[in-house]
Design a protein around this motif. Structure first.
Motif, PDB file in Angstrom:
ATOM      1  N   TYR A 209     -19.306 -55.505 -26.219  1.00 18.52           N
ATOM      2  CA  TYR A 209     -18.978 -55.707 -27.630  1.00 18.52           C
ATOM      3  C   TYR A 209     -18.160 -54.534 -28.162  1.00 18.52           C
ATOM      4  CZ  TYR A 209     -22.347 -59.586 -28.313  1.00 18.52           C
ATOM      5  OH  TYR A 209     -23.018 -60.773 -28.286  1.00 18.52           O
ATOM      6  N   ALA A 210     -18.658 -53.333 -27.878  1.00 21.12           N
ATOM      7  CA  ALA A 210     -18.042 -52.130 -28.437  1.00 21.12           C
ATOM      8  C   ALA A 210     -16.588 -51.996 -27.973  1.00 21.12           C
ATOM      9  CB  ALA A 210     -18.841 -50.905 -28.041  1.00 21.12           C
ATOM     10  N   ASN A 211     -16.351 -52.253 -26.708  1.00 20.94           N
ATOM     11  CA  ASN A 211     -14.984 -52.116 -26.195  1.00 20.94           C
ATOM     12  C   ASN A 211     -14.042 -53.093 -26.869  1.00 20.94           C
ATOM     13  OD1 ASN A 211     -15.009 -49.952 -24.380  1.00 20.94           O
ATOM     14  ND2 ASN A 211     -16.153 -51.187 -22.895  1.00 20.94           N
ATOM     15  N   LYS A 212     -14.540 -54.308 -27.082  1.00 17.73           N
ATOM     16  CA  LYS A 212     -13.721 -55.321 -27.750  1.00 17.73           C
ATOM     17  C   LYS A 212     -13.308 -54.824 -29.140  1.00 17.73           C
ATOM     18  CE  LYS A 212     -14.430 -60.167 -26.599  1.00 17.73           C
ATOM     19  NZ  LYS A 212     -15.424 -61.237 -26.703  1.00 17.73           N
ATOM     20  N   ASN A 213     -14.300 -54.355 -29.896  1.00 20.35           N
ATOM     21  CA  ASN A 213     -14.009 -53.866 -31.245  1.00 20.35           C
ATOM     22  C   ASN A 213     -13.106 -52.636 -31.200  1.00 20.35           C
ATOM     23  OD1 ASN A 213     -15.522 -55.736 -32.713  1.00 20.35           O
ATOM     24  ND2 ASN A 213     -17.407 -54.593 -32.315  1.00 20.35           N
ATOM     25  N   ALA A 214     -13.394 -51.756 -30.243  1.00 19.65           N
ATOM     26  CA  ALA A 214     -12.676 -50.479 -30.197  1.00 19.65           C
ATOM     27  C   ALA A 214     -11.185 -50.702 -30.000  1.00 19.65           C
ATOM     28  CB  ALA A 214     -13.235 -49.603 -29.083  1.00 19.65           C
ATOM     29  N   SER A 215     -10.823 -51.665 -29.143  1.00 23.03           N
ATOM     30  CA  SER A 215      -9.391 -51.832 -28.905  1.00 23.03           C
ATOM     31  C   SER A 215      -8.704 -52.341 -30.178  1.00 23.03           C
ATOM     32  CB  SER A 215      -9.134 -52.743 -27.702  1.00 23.03           C
ATOM     33  OG  SER A 215      -9.533 -54.050 -28.015  1.00 23.03           O
ATOM     34  N   VAL A 216      -9.379 -53.221 -30.918  1.00 24.48           N
ATOM     35  CA  VAL A 216      -8.787 -53.715 -32.172  1.00 24.48           C
ATOM     36  C   VAL A 216      -8.708 -52.577 -33.195  1.00 24.48           C
ATOM     37  CG1 VAL A 216      -9.070 -55.313 -34.100  1.00 24.48           C
ATOM     38  CG2 VAL A 216      -9.660 -56.038 -31.782  1.00 24.48           C
ATOM     39  N   LEU A 217      -9.835 -51.894 -33.386  1.00 27.06           N
ATOM     40  CA  LEU A 217      -9.890 -50.870 -34.432  1.00 27.06           C
ATOM     41  C   LEU A 217      -8.914 -49.727 -34.165  1.00 27.06           C
ATOM     42  CD1 LEU A 217     -13.741 -50.711 -35.162  1.00 27.06           C
ATOM     43  CD2 LEU A 217     -11.968 -51.916 -36.456  1.00 27.06           C
ATOM     44  N   THR A 218      -8.858 -49.265 -32.921  1.00 26.29           N
ATOM     45  CA  THR A 218      -7.951 -48.135 -32.644  1.00 26.29           C
ATOM     46  C   THR A 218      -6.491 -48.556 -32.848  1.00 26.29           C
ATOM     47  OG1 THR A 218      -8.147 -48.649 -30.301  1.00 26.29           O
ATOM     48  CG2 THR A 218      -9.389 -46.767 -31.079  1.00 26.29           C
ATOM     49  N   SER A 219      -6.170 -49.813 -32.536  1.00 29.30           N
ATOM     50  CA  SER A 219      -4.775 -50.225 -32.732  1.00 29.30           C
ATOM     51  C   SER A 219      -4.419 -50.169 -34.217  1.00 29.30           C
ATOM     52  CB  SER A 219      -4.525 -51.614 -32.145  1.00 29.30           C
ATOM     53  OG  SER A 219      -5.002 -52.601 -33.030  1.00 29.30           O
ATOM     54  N   TYR A 220      -5.381 -50.499 -35.078  1.00 28.12           N
ATOM     55  CA  TYR A 220      -5.111 -50.402 -36.511  1.00 28.12           C
ATOM     56  C   TYR A 220      -5.079 -48.946 -36.976  1.00 28.12           C
ATOM     57  CZ  TYR A 220      -5.072 -55.339 -37.630  1.00 28.12           C
ATOM     58  OH  TYR A 220      -4.705 -56.642 -37.731  1.00 28.12           O
TER      59      TYR A 220
END
Ligand SMILES: Cc1cc2nc3c(=O)[nH]c(=O)nc-3n(C[C@H](O)[C@H](O)[C@H](O)COP(=O)(O)OP(=O)(O)OC[C@H]3O[C@@H](n4cnc5c(N)ncnc54)[C@H](O)[C@@H]3O)c2cc1C
Ligand code: SF4
Ligand code: SF4
Lengths: 424, 398
Positions: A209-220
């Motif tokens: 879960y965390a990795n999925k969110n992290a890739s989205v959040l860091t791109s923003y």
């Protein structure tokens, strides 16, 4: 700080809610630093009691020496979980996101079925407590709702599962609040923060879960966005666990660019031109501080916004864990502990003569509403109510969908009347 | 960066920091209290030792060395501090009894009497219990409290054990808040047929409402009831801490709990902000004045290294009684231990000497020359210097 820094003062013990009511739990000192001295990597865990810890992290907040008591116990829980077959309910709750997604898709059906006594009996077989009502699901969740774009500071709203599936109205309210302050708010695809999986002993699932969110959040974040959360448990996970125990890529960056929503609003007010036209609000509320807001160590930013509202009387209660602790209280094993703690936390509220309980955490709200019989609100709902009472909006008392629409229109209006936040 | 300006930022949530911040918040100043963790108070008996252990708390005042912090606040300052403390506690569920004119006696878990100055109402019944019969009630499986210590030392006593279904002081105290548990307990005592006299229990009569619980038991069984403080985890210490903290939030003070101050920002001789060592982005707390109340070695306000002793927030110069070989004794908790003298030296307005910071005031056990164990002045010194720092701050801000 590691277990070796523990001086065995017992201050953590004084703060453990579970130890207060569950005779089978030896408390944070013994299950944490004391037992850690005997835990060996190659050996199987024998301390089955670690699963009683609800990960409220009160022990850690209290320890004057900064010993990471709760994290020591969490690691022991994960180790124990790995070595032993975990009950079905743990798998179910570790996967809470998917469970809730189904609940939301089939909302009307699910809510009815969940309320049946036969369903409760069946749940009990799977280790789920039948004492509490499962939260009601909403079909029009935040994932399906429209995104809203203002023009000023760029914000990614991490709304979390509870707002998404159960209370999208609070989610849209917060989005509108930020928009009214000139923010450009996006709500990109996101999934569960991972905390429920961690709490149910499934580190791999939590990381996924965390990795999925992290890739989205860091791109923003790389494009100049700030991350804003409303649920304090999601917030704790993003800020503490992503760079910490979950060790996800970009975790540090996320931790550094993530804000509690009220902390964010305060910083907007503090830094300059934004003013929110808060009206008078004659209410008396109990503000129950969720354990995970305490654990964030950022103070209680919503209390500072409350102080800007005339007529609002607030009692701050920070010494009680509501007992729900995410999915902890839904498990049959913990139902007595959860109920006792819910009773204690509610007892402290009942005597105050307040008209509502306010808490930043959906689980606290469900639990306290159940035990006090008072309406339980998110702090943002109070702030929005005060906004609606400002001179421009006074006297409007719509209900239901009309009010919802009015809320959005009001926020739009407020956004237009506010000086725009300078672009970065 | 979350920037919020306060009138005053108090660092350290012990007795001293809590008193200072509660006073200032009560006067309408925007007050923040930052604390890394819970204070030593949680481990204490909850009773306030002011100075001498004899009959009169202040009889040793004139014998104090010239640099002692009490010299800076004076007899009147001590008296004012204790009065304010009692006033604040009277607004909570755990009011205190006593004055600085006369010490009181409490019963200890080993059956001796200890003198102290201000006492929570639940312990006042210990006075005069030498004159009649006292029945001690303890609980099955309760560790750290053995009634036979008391009955073997103190004449005219007896004891009984109750099964509370849980064996920790915290667990039992929590159960006492439950009406059904209290009823069952009272019914059990009524069936005991205890000789007339007083009833003493370890300090477990609830966490939030001990006085109410004590009075209910007392009214129903017709005997005076009182509590005996126990070893840590200490319920009376926890109650005192929570009540003071609650008094602060009720007066509008802001709390930042669980994170240490990591760094400080100064401009010239003024402290402008401190930064909390949070996991993510550091939280910055701004203020016009600052109070340092981070306690001594036990709480981490002072930290001893092989060659030096450091003050952990502002890195202020620390007074140390000579080279390490002079003060390195094995047993830290001995009265008269030379390191008890270590701490921050201040001038008459509690500003650190040997530092040019103008808006920083220091109070509590971090002050040099306090020798708290030797002088029996733990909470008393924290309270009196806390109030003094707050008043100076008040003048400085207005
Ligand atoms: C075991 C024990 C029992 C005692 N019993 C009694 C008693 O019964 N009666 C009595 O009168 N006295 C008693 N004393 C003495 C008394 O408790 C203390 O002298 C007094 O309470 C000290 O208060 P304080 O406010 O100066 O500091 P403390 O209580 O030490 O508080 C300091 C606070 O500052 C915080 N802090 C430290 N560093 C930082 C940082 N960098 N950033 C943020 N926060 C920080 C700590 O977490 C702590 O909460 C006892 C002492 C001990 C050790
Ligand atoms: S509070 Fe910290 S030092 Fe004290 S017993 Fe707990 S872990 Fe150890
Ligand atoms: S995290 Fe909470 S439940 Fe677990 S040991 Fe610490 S205080 Fe107790």
């Amino acid at each position: 700080m590691t277990f070796e820094h523990c001086v065995r003062c017992t201050i953590c013990v004084e703060n453990c809610p579970v130890y207060k009511v569950e005779p089978l739990f030896p408390g944070p000192k013994q299950s944490g630093p004391d037992a850690q001295r005997f835990r060996l990597d190659g050996e199987k865990s024998v301390d089955q009691w670690v699963k009683y810890c609800c990960q409220c992290r009160r022990c850690e907040v209290a320890c004057p020496y900064g010993v990471q008591v709760a994290e020591i116990i969490l690691k022991a829980q994960l180790k124990y979980g790995e070595e032993h077959l975990s009950p079905f309910s743990s798998h179910l709750f570790a996967n809470a996101y998917h469970l809730e997604a189904i609940g939301s898709t089939l909302a009307p059906l699910f809510n009815r079925v969940a309320a049946l006594s036969l369903t409760k009996k069946a749940m009990s077989l799977f280790g789920i407590s039948g004492e509490l009502d499962l939260p009601a699901f909403r079909f029009l969740n935040l994932e399906r709702g429209r995104r809203r774009k203002g023009r000023g500071r760029k914000v990614v709203f991490f709304y979390g599962c509870h707002l998404n599936f159960n209370r999208p109205d609070i989610g849209t309210g917060i989005r509108d609040l930020l928009v009214s302050m000139g923010c450009r708010v996006v709500m990109p695809p996101q999934t569960c923060c991972g905390l429920p999986a961690l709490g149910n002993g499934d580190l791999d699932m939590a990381r996924k879960y965390a990795n999925k969110n992290a890739s989205v959040l860091t791109s923003y974040i790389d494009r100049g966005f700030d991350v804003v959360y409303a649920c304090t448990s999601c917030g704790l996970s993003l800020v503490q666990d992503y760079p910490g125990i979950l060790d996800v890529e970009g975790g540090r960056k996320i931790a550094e660019n993530t804000y509690n929503v009220h902390e964010y609003i305060l910083s907007l007010i503090q830094q300059g031109s934004v003013k929110i036209p808060l009206g008078i609000l004659e209410r008396k509320i109990a503000y129950h501080i969720p354990c995970h807001l305490r654990a964030l160590g950022i103070g209680y930013p919503a209390t500072k916004l409350f102080k800007l509202i005339d007529g609002l009387q607030v009692s701050v209660l920070e010494d009680h864990c509501c007992g729900m602790a995410g999915t902890y209280g839904f498990k049959k094993r913990n139902q007595n502990t959860a109920a006792r703690l819910g009773e204690i936390a509610s007892g402290a509220i009942r005597g105050l003569g307040v008209d509502a309980v306010v808490a930043d955490c959906g689980a606290c709200r469900m639990q306290l509403e159940h035990f006090t019989g008072l309406p339980a609100l998110d702090p943002s709902e109070i702030i929005r109510e005060a906004l609606q009472n400002s001179p421009e909006h006074r006297g409007k008392t719509e209900k239901g969908i009309v009010r919802w629409w009015r809320g959005i229109k009001d926020a739009r209006h407020a956004a237009r009347t506010l000086p725009a936040w300078p672009r970065r | 960066m979350s920037a919020v300006t306060h009138d005053v930022v108090v660092i350290g949530g012990g007795m001293s920091g809590l008193m200072a911040s509660a006073y200032l918040a009560g006067k309408g100043f925007k007050t923040a209290l930052i604390s890394q963790g819970d204070p030593v108070c949680c481990l204490s008996t909850g009773c306030v030792d002011v100075l001498s252990p004899g009959t009169h708390p202040l009889e040793g005042f004139d014998g104090l060395p010239p640099g002692h912090p009490y010299r800076l606040v004076g007899r009147k300052g001590i008296e004012d501090g204790c009065r304010l403390f009692k006033e604040i506690m009277a607004t909570t569920t755990i009011p205190y009894a006593g004055t600085v004119r006369k010490n009181r006696e409490i019963l200890t878990p080993i059956g001796t009497f200890k003198t102290t100055c201000l006492v929570p109402l639940t312990m006042t019944g210990a006075e005069g219990c030498r004159d009649g019969y006292t029945h001690v009630i303890s609980f099955n499986g309760l560790r750290d409290f053995y009634p036979s210590y008391i009955t073997s030392r103190l004449k005219n006593t007896g004891f009984s054990l109750y099964d509370a279904g849980i064996t920790s002081t915290l667990g039992i105290a929590t159960r006492f808040e439950d009406k059904a548990f209290l009823e069952a307990f009272i019914a059990w005592i009524e069936g005991l047929e205890i000789p007339p006299g007083k009833v003493a229990l370890p300090a477990v009569l609830g966490i939030q409402s001990p006085v109410q619980i004590m009075e209910e038991i007392s009214r129903r069984i017709g005997s005076e009831v009182f509590e005996i403080p126990t070893l840590p985890p200490s319920i009376p210490g926890l109650r005192l801490f929570r009540a003071l903290k609650g008094a602060l939030t009720a007066r509008g003070g802001d709390l930042y709990w669980g994170k240490a101050v990591g760094s400080v920002e100064c401009r010239g001789s003024m402290v402008e902000a401190v930064t909390l060592a949070t996991q993510g982005r550091p939280s910055r707390v701004q203020g016009r004045a600052f109070i340092l109340a981070t306690g001594s070695f036990v709480s981490g306000g002072l930290f001893a290294r092989i060659d030096t002793v450091n003050e952990t927030v502002f890195d202020l110069p620390v007074y140390v009684p000579g080279p390490r070989k002079d003060w390195f004794w094995n047993d830290f908790f001995t009265a008269g231990h030379p390191i008890e003298k270590a701490g921050i030296e201040v001038d008459g307005s509690l500003r650190p000497t040997r530092s040019d910071l103008k808006n920083l005031f220091v109070c509590g056990s971090i002050l040099a020359h306090g020798e708290i164990m030797k002088n029996h002045c733990g909470h008393g010194l924290a309270i009196a210097t806390g109030l003094k720092a707050a008043r100076i701050c008040e003048g400085f801000l207005s």
